[in-house]
Write a protein that holds these residues in place. Structure first.
Motif, PDB file in Angstrom:
ATOM      1  N   LEU A 202       0.777  -1.221   0.100  1.00 55.58           N
ATOM      2  CA  LEU A 202       0.088   0.014  -0.106  1.00 55.58           C
ATOM      3  C   LEU A 202       0.941   1.306   0.092  1.00 55.58           C
ATOM      4  CD1 LEU A 202      -2.879  -0.563   2.411  1.00 55.58           C
ATOM      5  CD2 LEU A 202      -2.909  -0.616   0.099  1.00 55.58           C
ATOM      6  N   TYR A 203       0.799   2.181  -0.953  1.00 60.91           N
ATOM      7  CA  TYR A 203       1.460   3.401  -1.105  1.00 60.91           C
ATOM      8  C   TYR A 203       0.364   4.467  -0.543  1.00 60.91           C
ATOM      9  CZ  TYR A 203       4.710   1.267  -4.242  1.00 60.91           C
ATOM     10  OH  TYR A 203       5.375   0.238  -4.995  1.00 60.91           O
ATOM     11  N   ARG A 204       0.980   5.533   0.173  1.00 64.69           N
ATOM     12  CA  ARG A 204       0.261   6.551   0.468  1.00 64.69           C
ATOM     13  C   ARG A 204       0.259   7.669  -0.657  1.00 64.69           C
ATOM     14  NH1 ARG A 204      -3.647   8.096   4.150  1.00 64.69           N
ATOM     15  NH2 ARG A 204      -3.471  10.229   5.094  1.00 64.69           N
ATOM     16  N   ILE A 205      -0.678   7.818  -1.161  1.00 67.58           N
ATOM     17  CA  ILE A 205      -0.785   8.839  -2.597  1.00 67.58           C
ATOM     18  C   ILE A 205      -1.764  10.065  -2.289  1.00 67.58           C
ATOM     19  CG2 ILE A 205      -0.550   6.631  -3.940  1.00 67.58           C
ATOM     20  CD1 ILE A 205      -3.496   7.088  -4.756  1.00 67.58           C
ATOM     21  N   HIS A 206      -1.237  10.858  -3.085  1.00 73.02           N
ATOM     22  CA  HIS A 206      -1.596  12.091  -3.041  1.00 73.02           C
ATOM     23  C   HIS A 206      -1.615  12.896  -4.116  1.00 73.02           C
ATOM     24  CE1 HIS A 206      -1.736  16.662  -1.373  1.00 73.02           C
ATOM     25  NE2 HIS A 206      -2.883  16.070  -1.283  1.00 73.02           N
ATOM     26  N   GLU A 207      -2.895  12.840  -4.841  1.00 68.51           N
ATOM     27  CA  GLU A 207      -2.772  13.307  -6.359  1.00 68.51           C
ATOM     28  C   GLU A 207      -2.975  14.848  -6.194  1.00 68.51           C
ATOM     29  OE1 GLU A 207      -4.783  10.669  -9.186  1.00 68.51           O
ATOM     30  OE2 GLU A 207      -5.810   9.889  -7.285  1.00 68.51           O
ATOM     31  N   GLY A 208      -2.702  15.447  -7.578  1.00 68.66           N
ATOM     32  CA  GLY A 208      -2.506  17.022  -7.552  1.00 68.66           C
ATOM     33  C   GLY A 208      -4.069  17.411  -7.665  1.00 68.66           C
ATOM     34  N   PRO A 209      -4.314  18.648  -7.748  1.00 71.85           N
ATOM     35  CA  PRO A 209      -5.714  19.341  -7.804  1.00 71.85           C
ATOM     36  C   PRO A 209      -6.547  18.784  -8.999  1.00 71.85           C
ATOM     37  CG  PRO A 209      -4.039  21.028  -8.202  1.00 71.85           C
ATOM     38  CD  PRO A 209      -3.353  19.637  -7.636  1.00 71.85           C
ATOM     39  N   ALA A 210      -7.570  18.536  -8.774  1.00 72.33           N
ATOM     40  CA  ALA A 210      -8.623  18.424  -9.853  1.00 72.33           C
ATOM     41  C   ALA A 210      -8.972  19.725 -10.729  1.00 72.33           C
ATOM     42  CB  ALA A 210     -10.115  18.009  -9.231  1.00 72.33           C
ATOM     43  N   GLU A 211      -9.157  19.605 -12.042  1.00 75.35           N
ATOM     44  CA  GLU A 211      -9.152  20.357 -12.915  1.00 75.35           C
ATOM     45  C   GLU A 211     -10.191  21.801 -12.628  1.00 75.35           C
ATOM     46  OE1 GLU A 211      -9.987  20.982 -17.886  1.00 75.35           O
ATOM     47  OE2 GLU A 211      -9.419  18.958 -17.043  1.00 75.35           O
ATOM     48  N   ASP A 212     -11.425  21.153 -12.131  1.00 74.02           N
ATOM     49  CA  ASP A 212     -12.411  22.247 -11.807  1.00 74.02           C
ATOM     50  C   ASP A 212     -11.905  22.914 -10.463  1.00 74.02           C
ATOM     51  OD1 ASP A 212     -12.472  19.942 -10.272  1.00 74.02           O
ATOM     52  OD2 ASP A 212     -14.698  19.971 -10.052  1.00 74.02           O
ATOM     53  N   ARG A 213     -11.459  22.370  -9.636  1.00 75.76           N
ATOM     54  CA  ARG A 213     -10.848  23.187  -8.549  1.00 75.76           C
ATOM     55  C   ARG A 213      -9.969  24.132  -8.908  1.00 75.76           C
ATOM     56  NH1 ARG A 213     -10.607  18.999  -3.086  1.00 75.76           N
ATOM     57  NH2 ARG A 213     -12.831  18.293  -3.240  1.00 75.76           N
ATOM     58  N   LEU A 214      -8.926  23.750  -9.530  1.00 76.34           N
ATOM     59  CA  LEU A 214      -7.641  24.617 -10.145  1.00 76.34           C
ATOM     60  C   LEU A 214      -8.279  25.544 -11.008  1.00 76.34           C
ATOM     61  CD1 LEU A 214      -4.541  24.374 -10.114  1.00 76.34           C
ATOM     62  CD2 LEU A 214      -4.883  23.123 -12.386  1.00 76.34           C
ATOM     63  N   GLU A 215      -9.223  25.509 -11.640  1.00 75.79           N
ATOM     64  CA  GLU A 215      -9.927  26.783 -12.501  1.00 75.79           C
ATOM     65  C   GLU A 215     -10.460  27.752 -11.465  1.00 75.79           C
ATOM     66  OE1 GLU A 215     -13.298  27.670 -15.712  1.00 75.79           O
ATOM     67  OE2 GLU A 215     -12.785  25.456 -15.272  1.00 75.79           O
ATOM     68  N   ASP A 216     -11.191  27.258 -10.410  1.00 75.88           N
ATOM     69  CA  ASP A 216     -11.713  28.228  -9.428  1.00 75.88           C
ATOM     70  C   ASP A 216     -10.638  28.857  -8.567  1.00 75.88           C
ATOM     71  OD1 ASP A 216     -14.109  27.338  -9.874  1.00 75.88           O
ATOM     72  OD2 ASP A 216     -14.378  25.918  -8.358  1.00 75.88           O
TER      73      ASP A 216
ATOM     74  N   LEU B 141      -5.912  27.492  -1.169  1.00 71.98           N
ATOM     75  CA  LEU B 141      -4.951  26.451  -1.863  1.00 71.98           C
ATOM     76  C   LEU B 141      -5.102  25.113  -1.260  1.00 71.98           C
ATOM     77  CD1 LEU B 141      -1.704  28.713  -2.301  1.00 71.98           C
ATOM     78  CD2 LEU B 141      -3.500  27.906  -3.972  1.00 71.98           C
ATOM     79  N   LEU B 142      -4.983  25.010   0.047  1.00 71.59           N
ATOM     80  CA  LEU B 142      -5.359  23.929   0.745  1.00 71.59           C
ATOM     81  C   LEU B 142      -6.567  22.953   0.404  1.00 71.59           C
ATOM     82  CD1 LEU B 142      -4.579  21.862   3.033  1.00 71.59           C
ATOM     83  CD2 LEU B 142      -5.521  23.333   4.732  1.00 71.59           C
ATOM     84  N   ARG B 143      -7.644  23.948   0.223  1.00 72.11           N
ATOM     85  CA  ARG B 143      -8.965  23.184   0.215  1.00 72.11           C
ATOM     86  C   ARG B 143      -9.142  22.867  -1.427  1.00 72.11           C
ATOM     87  NH1 ARG B 143     -13.054  27.181   3.860  1.00 72.11           N
ATOM     88  NH2 ARG B 143     -12.053  26.332   5.600  1.00 72.11           N
ATOM     89  N   SER B 144      -8.031  23.397  -2.345  1.00 64.40           N
ATOM     90  CA  SER B 144      -8.056  22.730  -3.717  1.00 64.40           C
ATOM     91  C   SER B 144      -7.720  21.400  -3.939  1.00 64.40           C
ATOM     92  CB  SER B 144      -7.225  23.736  -4.476  1.00 64.40           C
ATOM     93  OG  SER B 144      -6.081  23.899  -4.357  1.00 64.40           O
ATOM     94  N   LEU B 145      -6.746  21.021  -2.863  1.00 70.21           N
ATOM     95  CA  LEU B 145      -6.019  19.563  -3.123  1.00 70.21           C
ATOM     96  C   LEU B 145      -6.949  18.552  -2.283  1.00 70.21           C
ATOM     97  CD1 LEU B 145      -2.723  20.669  -1.295  1.00 70.21           C
ATOM     98  CD2 LEU B 145      -3.413  20.523  -3.905  1.00 70.21           C
ATOM     99  N   LYS B 146      -6.649  17.286  -3.012  1.00 69.04           N
ATOM    100  CA  LYS B 146      -7.254  16.201  -2.748  1.00 69.04           C
ATOM    101  C   LYS B 146      -6.758  15.456  -1.318  1.00 69.04           C
ATOM    102  CE  LYS B 146      -8.055  14.689  -7.566  1.00 69.04           C
ATOM    103  NZ  LYS B 146      -7.721  13.546  -8.875  1.00 69.04           N
ATOM    104  N   GLN B 147      -7.628  14.583  -0.938  1.00 63.71           N
ATOM    105  CA  GLN B 147      -7.153  13.828   0.341  1.00 63.71           C
ATOM    106  C   GLN B 147      -6.271  12.707  -0.057  1.00 63.71           C
ATOM    107  OE1 GLN B 147     -11.027  12.683   2.537  1.00 63.71           O
ATOM    108  NE2 GLN B 147      -9.777  13.264   4.130  1.00 63.71           N
TER     109      GLN B 147
END
Length: 452
Positions: free
Chosen positions: A170-184, A227-233
């Motif tokens: 199991l990796y601990r993954i953290h993906e980049g921001p989603a496109e819609d959040r990035l636009e906002d 900025l923090l809220r634009s990121l995924k969990q």
């Protein structure tokens, strides 16, 4: 089996629900001082620039020579207090070298572009009657950061080792921001004359660069929150997708097998390899790890929610005798039904419902994180200071309602009893705001924690 079901230990104020039985978590598996303990060793060689050059894992037997608190460690290596250093004698030279290593790792972290969000965690202090005496912030010092950097380094070594051996884990993954959040985010920043680099695919370094750029601005906390809220969990997955926030290509959780089931799985994979097992013979396959990753991600969220529920109840109880008192606060969230406000220096959060705002129709701007009065032009925005009165405390529902205190209201009001923070009480003001809105009790904030 029970550890798998629980997924992790759960930490409440002055009480822990352990993942493993206490005879293990507080006994045989706990690194108590001056006793021998079986362990998994990650031996690492680090360059002068903080680069992880080589590492090896092996099973071992260890004996801890001391149990230090973060504050004591800081007194020894940061403040260099004479009495604290004398008390630990021969250990001090090793602790000093560890602190020098931290400085190197911290510089490497900055060069790498890992994101550092400054958030405030709180601790509840109880009196003899088990009631809340005060709510205080937990101050992070270099001793906290030192341990964090060492754990991150060990987690990276574990991820690289298992990935190289091509064994399921199991990796601990953290993906980049989603496109819609990035636009906002970009729209929001543009209104402030700012921009986020990286085009359609910003990196952690782009985020870190912007955070450094806005340091010292009065709206720096607002920008950080957006900025923090634009990121995924961050979640657990058998598919390595890197860790965006830490700016790492491979990351896992290895350092806490007593309190996190994913760490236990990582230890099992490493031990399987160390004892001569082949990757394809490991008892867990990709499908098993997918199920376990989803389950452990869910139990982590469940633990966070349980802890938050208990904290909300305790804070609501703490506010019961403060009806009618006034406090200064900060707007921590803006929704279509109102504002969530955290009281300054008390760290208690409540709702200012839109109907308690001055008579106007307030339009919700989700991109700008604000409510705008259609007639008055009055703006309530995330991060703005606001003075509020405690209007309602509902212990059963764990909810606190505030009313805004306007400057003109303060001038007209007859002084009443003073609050504990020097404010003054008053009765309820007339309702206003958005016609046809829900009652204040119906608003509920759904927060997310961005875990490492």
């Amino acid at each position: 089996r029970e550890a798998r079901e629980r997924g992790n230990s759960v930490y409440f104020p002055e009480h822990v629900v352990p993942m493993l039985p206490e005879v293990l978590s507080n006994g045989l598996c706990s690194l108590n001082p001056e006793v021998d303990r079986l362990c998994m060793v990650c031996e690492m060689h680090i360059s002068k620039t903080g680069r992880l050059e080589s590492f090896r894992f092996h099973e071992g037997l260890m004996r801890s020579h001391a149990r230090l608190t973060y504050d004591e460690m800081a007194e020894i290596v940061v403040d260099r207090k004479i009495e604290a250093r004398k008390r630990r004698g021969d250990l001090v030279v090793h602790l000093d070298r560890l602190y020098e290593l931290y400085k190197v790792l911290h510089k490497a972290r900055q060069r790498r572009g890992a994101i550092d969000f400054e958030t405030v965690e709180t601790r509840i202090e109880f009196n003899d009657q088990r009631k809340i005496e005060r709510i205080v912030p937990v101050i992070r010092n270099d001793a906290h950061r030192l341990i964090e950097e060492c754990m991150i380094l060990a987690n990276v070594a574990a991820a690289r080792f298992l990935e190289k051996k091509k064994i399921c884990t199991l990796y601990r993954i953290h993906e980049g921001p989603a496109e819609d959040r990035l636009e906002d985010v970009r729209t929001f920043l543009a209104e402030l004359g700012l921009s986020l680099g990286g085009g359609d695919s910003p990196t952690a370094k782009d985020y870190a660069r912007l955070l450094k750029q806005v340091q010292g601005r009065p709206d720096a906390q607002l920008i950080q929150t957006v900025l923090l809220r634009s990121l995924k969990q961050a979640v657990y997955s058998p598919d390595n997708k890197g860790h965006f926030g830490l700016s790492l290509k491979a990351y896992t959780h290895f350092t806490s097998p007593i309190r996190r089931y994913p760490d236990l799985l990582v230890h099992r994979a490493i031990r399987h390899l160390l004892r001569g097992g082949k990757p394809e013979e490991f008892r867990y396959g990709h499908a098993d790890m997918e199920v376990l990753g989803d389950h452990c991600s869910q139990t982590e969220r469940r633990a966070d929610e349980a802890t938050r529920d208990v904290m909300d109840w305790l804070k609501t109880e703490y506010m019961q005798d403060k009806l009618g008192e006034e406090f200064d606060g900060i707007i921590t969230s803006v929704t279509s039904f109102g504002l969530f406000v955290q009281l300054t220096d008390i760290y208690v959060e409540g709702l200012v419902h839109v109907t308690s705002l001055k008579s106007d129709y307030y339009r919700f701007d989700p991109v700008g994180h604000r409510l705008i009065g259609e007639n008055s032009g009055r703006v309530y925005r995330l991060g703005d200071p606001i003075r509020v009165l405690v209007a309602r405390v509902d212990l059963e529902e764990k909810k606190i309602d505030f009313q805004p205190v306007e400057p003109e209201d303060e001038a007209e009001r007859t002084p009443a009893r003073k609050s504990r923070r020097g404010g003054k009480g008053r009765g309820k003001g007339k309702g206003g705001g958005k016609p046809g809105s829900k009652s204040a009790a119906s608003g509920k904030r759904k927060g997310k924690k961005k875990g490492k």
